[in-house]
Write a protein that holds these residues in place. Structure first.
Motif, PDB file in Angstrom:
ATOM      1  N   MET A 145       0.810  -1.219   0.000  1.00  0.00           N
ATOM      2  CA  MET A 145       0.000   0.000   0.000  1.00  0.00           C
ATOM      3  C   MET A 145       0.843   1.269   0.000  1.00  0.00           C
ATOM      4  O   MET A 145       0.302   2.374  -0.059  1.00  0.00           O
ATOM      5  CB  MET A 145      -0.915   0.030   1.232  1.00  0.00           C
ATOM      6  N   LYS A 146       2.158   1.108   0.063  1.00  0.00           N
ATOM      7  CA  LYS A 146       3.017   2.286   0.227  1.00  0.00           C
ATOM      8  C   LYS A 146       2.853   3.291  -0.916  1.00  0.00           C
ATOM      9  O   LYS A 146       2.956   4.494  -0.725  1.00  0.00           O
ATOM     10  CB  LYS A 146       4.483   1.859   0.334  1.00  0.00           C
ATOM     11  N   ALA A 147       2.557   2.754  -2.123  1.00  0.00           N
ATOM     12  CA  ALA A 147       2.423   3.639  -3.284  1.00  0.00           C
ATOM     13  C   ALA A 147       1.273   4.633  -3.110  1.00  0.00           C
ATOM     14  O   ALA A 147       1.216   5.658  -3.783  1.00  0.00           O
ATOM     15  CB  ALA A 147       2.209   2.805  -4.545  1.00  0.00           C
ATOM     16  N   LEU A 148       0.358   4.329  -2.190  1.00  0.00           N
ATOM     17  CA  LEU A 148      -0.775   5.224  -1.926  1.00  0.00           C
ATOM     18  C   LEU A 148      -0.293   6.620  -1.520  1.00  0.00           C
ATOM     19  O   LEU A 148      -0.918   7.628  -1.858  1.00  0.00           O
ATOM     20  CB  LEU A 148      -1.645   4.622  -0.819  1.00  0.00           C
ATOM     21  N   CYS A 149       0.812   6.664  -0.797  1.00  0.00           N
ATOM     22  CA  CYS A 149       1.324   7.945  -0.301  1.00  0.00           C
ATOM     23  C   CYS A 149       1.765   8.870  -1.428  1.00  0.00           C
ATOM     24  O   CYS A 149       1.882  10.071  -1.225  1.00  0.00           O
ATOM     25  CB  CYS A 149       2.496   7.718   0.647  1.00  0.00           C
ATOM     26  N   ARG A 150       2.052   8.290  -2.572  1.00  0.00           N
ATOM     27  CA  ARG A 150       2.505   9.139  -3.676  1.00  0.00           C
ATOM     28  C   ARG A 150       1.328   9.659  -4.495  1.00  0.00           C
ATOM     29  O   ARG A 150       1.512  10.455  -5.406  1.00  0.00           O
ATOM     30  CB  ARG A 150       3.456   8.359  -4.589  1.00  0.00           C
ATOM     31  N   ARG A 151       0.114   9.207  -4.190  1.00  0.00           N
ATOM     32  CA  ARG A 151      -1.046   9.674  -4.938  1.00  0.00           C
ATOM     33  C   ARG A 151      -1.511  11.014  -4.357  1.00  0.00           C
ATOM     34  O   ARG A 151      -1.576  11.186  -3.148  1.00  0.00           O
ATOM     35  CB  ARG A 151      -2.189   8.652  -4.871  1.00  0.00           C
ATOM     36  N   GLN A 152      -1.833  11.924  -5.260  1.00  0.00           N
ATOM     37  CA  GLN A 152      -2.321  13.227  -4.822  1.00  0.00           C
ATOM     38  C   GLN A 152      -3.648  13.040  -4.076  1.00  0.00           C
ATOM     39  O   GLN A 152      -4.572  12.445  -4.595  1.00  0.00           O
ATOM     40  CB  GLN A 152      -2.513  14.141  -6.036  1.00  0.00           C
ATOM     41  N   PHE A 153      -3.716  13.551  -2.856  1.00  0.00           N
ATOM     42  CA  PHE A 153      -4.938  13.359  -2.078  1.00  0.00           C
ATOM     43  C   PHE A 153      -5.819  14.599  -2.110  1.00  0.00           C
ATOM     44  O   PHE A 153      -5.400  15.672  -2.558  1.00  0.00           O
ATOM     45  CB  PHE A 153      -4.591  12.997  -0.628  1.00  0.00           C
ATOM     46  N   ILE A 154      -7.016  14.445  -1.647  1.00  0.00           N
ATOM     47  CA  ILE A 154      -7.955  15.571  -1.532  1.00  0.00           C
ATOM     48  C   ILE A 154      -8.515  15.548  -0.125  1.00  0.00           C
ATOM     49  O   ILE A 154      -8.833  14.483   0.409  1.00  0.00           O
ATOM     50  CB  ILE A 154      -9.066  15.445  -2.600  1.00  0.00           C
ATOM     51  N   GLU A 155      -8.593  16.725   0.484  1.00  0.00           N
ATOM     52  CA  GLU A 155      -9.124  16.798   1.838  1.00  0.00           C
ATOM     53  C   GLU A 155     -10.584  17.232   1.806  1.00  0.00           C
ATOM     54  O   GLU A 155     -10.957  18.106   1.023  1.00  0.00           O
ATOM     55  CB  GLU A 155      -8.304  17.803   2.654  1.00  0.00           C
ATOM     56  N   ILE A 156     -11.371  16.616   2.653  1.00  0.00           N
ATOM     57  CA  ILE A 156     -12.776  17.005   2.728  1.00  0.00           C
ATOM     58  C   ILE A 156     -13.107  17.419   4.157  1.00  0.00           C
ATOM     59  O   ILE A 156     -12.844  16.681   5.111  1.00  0.00           O
ATOM     60  CB  ILE A 156     -13.694  15.864   2.253  1.00  0.00           C
TER      61      ILE A 156
END
Lengths: 269, 129
Positions: free
Chosen positions: A125-136
Motif C-alpha cells: 500500500m506504500k504507493a498510496l502515499c505518492r497519490r495526490q490526495f484531496i481533503e474534505i
C-alpha cells in the motif's frame, strides 16, 4: 456507442467511515450518474474467493476513491491486530490491487486526518502515499466534493460520463445498495446532455426565420439544470434545443420552397 | 466519425447551398425569399443578411460579408469548431471554452437590437440592400 465507461469505486472501512462514504456517495451523484458510482461493491458471496472477487470488481473500475477517516490507519480487529496489517483485509486488498493495476487511486482525507506516511502502511500500500490526495472538511463539504469531482473527471476516459446498460451487470448484482432498491430493472443511465448549441447557432444565423433563438434559450438552461442535479430536466431542455433548431431549419426550407412555388406560379421569373 | 448520416446530409446541403449562393447573388430581387420577420415588421433579425454575407465570403470579400451580417462572420469559427467536435470528438477543450450558450444568447439579442437602430454607427450593422 463505443465509448469507454467511467466508473468510480468508493473504498472505505465501515467501522471508520460509513457516514463519510455515504455522504460522499450521495454528493458525487450531483456530478456523476448513480450507475457509475459504486460503494459496497466488494460484497462477497459465500464460497467466493475474495481475491478473485475483488479482482473482478476492480476490472470495471476507472477511479478508486480511498476514504480515510480518523481511525482508518489505527483501527484494530478483535485480536488487537491492526486491520491494515492483515493481508486479507478488504480495504487493503482493494487498494493494493488497484495500485498494482495502475488504476487511478485518489485518497480522500476526512476530518483533517493527515496523509499516512509510507512507514505506517504495509508494503503493497506504500504507493498510496505518492497519490495526490484531496481533503474534505464538513464545513466546506460541497466545495471539497466539487474539487474531487473535477479531479475525477480529469482522469475518467473521456472526461464525460457514459454508462452503457448491461456493461456492469456483475457489479450491479453484487451491489447491495441497488439490490435493496428492488427496482428489478436499472433506470436508464443518464449522461450530461449536449446542449446542442452548434445547431442552435446554425439555425439562428442561417435560417430565414428567427426561431433558432428559442433553441439558444433552451441551450442556456442545460448546464445549469445539470449542475444543480436536475438531470432529467437538463436532458429535456437539451432535446428542446435540438428540436427547435430542427423546426427552424425545416421552417426555413419550407419557406424557401413555398416562395419558389409562389414565385414560379405568379410568373415573376 | 460519429453521426455519419447527419454529416453526409449536412455536407450535401452545405455544398448545394454554397454553389447556389456562389452562382446567384442574393440581392433583393432574386430567387431568395426575404426573411418573413423583415417582410412583416421591416426590422432586421439576427440572421438577416447571412445569405448575402455568404455570397461575399464565397467570393473572398470578408469585409463585404461583415457589412451584411457581422455576427455570421463571428460565429463561423465557433460553428466550425463545434461541428468538428460534434462529428469527430476532436477539439474538445476548444469547444468547451466556446460552448457558452448564455454569451451566445446575449450576443444575438444585443446584435438583433442594435442593428436596427437607424443611425450611425449602428447603421453599419444593418443587413443592407
Amino acid at each position: 456507442m463505443a465509448s469507454i465507461p467511467g466508473t468510480i469505486f468508493i473504498n472505505y472501512r465501515k467501522d471508520d467511515s460509513s457516514w463519510n462514504a455515504l455522504a460522499l456517495y450521495n454528493e458525487l451523484q450531483k456530478y456523476f450518474t448513480k450507475e457509475q458510482i459504486f460503494k459496497d461493491f466488494n460484497t462477497i458471496l459465500p464460497g467466493d474467493d475474495f481475491v478473485v472477487s475483488i479482482d473482478n470488481a476492480l476490472r470495471k473500475c476507472d477511479v478508486l476513491i480511498v476514504v480515510v477517516g480518523k481511525n482508518w490507519l489505527q483501527i484494530k480487529d478483535v485480536a488487537g491486530k491492526r486491520r491494515l496489517d492483515d493481508a486479507d483485509d478488504f480495504v487493503r486488498l482493494e487498494i493494493a490491487t488497484a495500485l498494482a493495476r495502475g488504476i487511478q487511486v485518489i485518497p480522500v482525507l476526512f476530518d483533517d486526518v493527515p496523509m499516512p506516511r509510507p512507514d505506517e502502511l504495509p508494503d503493497d500500500m506504500k504507493a498510496l502515499c505518492r497519490r495526490q490526495f484531496i481533503e474534505i472538511d464538513s464545513k466546506r463539504f460541497d466545495d471539497d466534493v466539487r474539487n474531487l469531482a473535477e479531479a475525477i473527471k480529469k482522469v475518467l476516459p473521456d472526461g464525460v460520463i457514459r454508462v452503457t446498460p448491461g456493461q456492469r451487470e456483475t457489479a450491479h448484482s453484487s451491489q447491495p445498495y441497488n439490490a435493496g432498491a428492488g427496482t428489478g430493472s436499472n433506470p436508464p443511465p443518464m449522461q450530461k446532455p449536449d446542449n446542442n448549441l452548434v445547431w442552435a447557432i446554425l439555425s439562428t444565423i442561417l435560417c430565414c426565420l428567427p426561431l433558432g433563438i428559442v433553441a439558444i434559450i433552451s441551450a442556456t438552461k442545460v448546464d445549469n439544470l445539470w449542475n444543480s442535479g436536475q438531470h432529467s430536466e437538463a436532458v429535456r431542455e437539451a432535446k428542446k434545443a435540438k428540436d427547435w433548431a430542427i423546426y427552424s431549419a425545416i421552417a426555413g426550407v419550407v419557406v424557401i420552397i413555398l416562395y419558389f412555388i409562389i414565385a414560379v406560379g405568379s410568373g415573376s421569373y | 466519425m460519429k453521426h455519419t448520416i447527419i454529416f453526409v446530409l449536412l455536407i450535401a446541403a452545405t455544398t448545394t447551398t454554397a454553389v447556389f449562393i456562389y452562382m446567384y447573388p442574393p440581392t433583393n430581387n432574386s430567387y431568395y425569399p426575404p426573411c418573413i420577420l423583415k417582410k412583416i415588421t421591416g426590422f432586421d433579425c439576427a440572421g438577416c443578411g447571412s445569405a448575402r454575407a455568404c455570397y461575399q465570403l464565397l467570393h473572398g470579400n470578408a469585409g463585404q460579408a461583415a457589412n451584411h451580417n457581422v455576427l455570421l462572420l463571428l460565429f463561423l469559427p465557433v460553428m466550425a469548431i463545434g461541428l468538428l467536435h460534434f462529428f469527430t470528438g476532436k477539439m474538445k477543450a476548444a469547444w468547451q471554452r466556446l460552448n457558452k450558450p448564455m454569451i451566445v444568447l446575449c450576443l444575438v439579442v444585443f446584435f438583433w437590437i442594435i442593428r436596427n437602430i437607424p443611425f450611425f454607427p449602428f447603421e453599419w450593422l444593418h443587413s443592407d440592400k
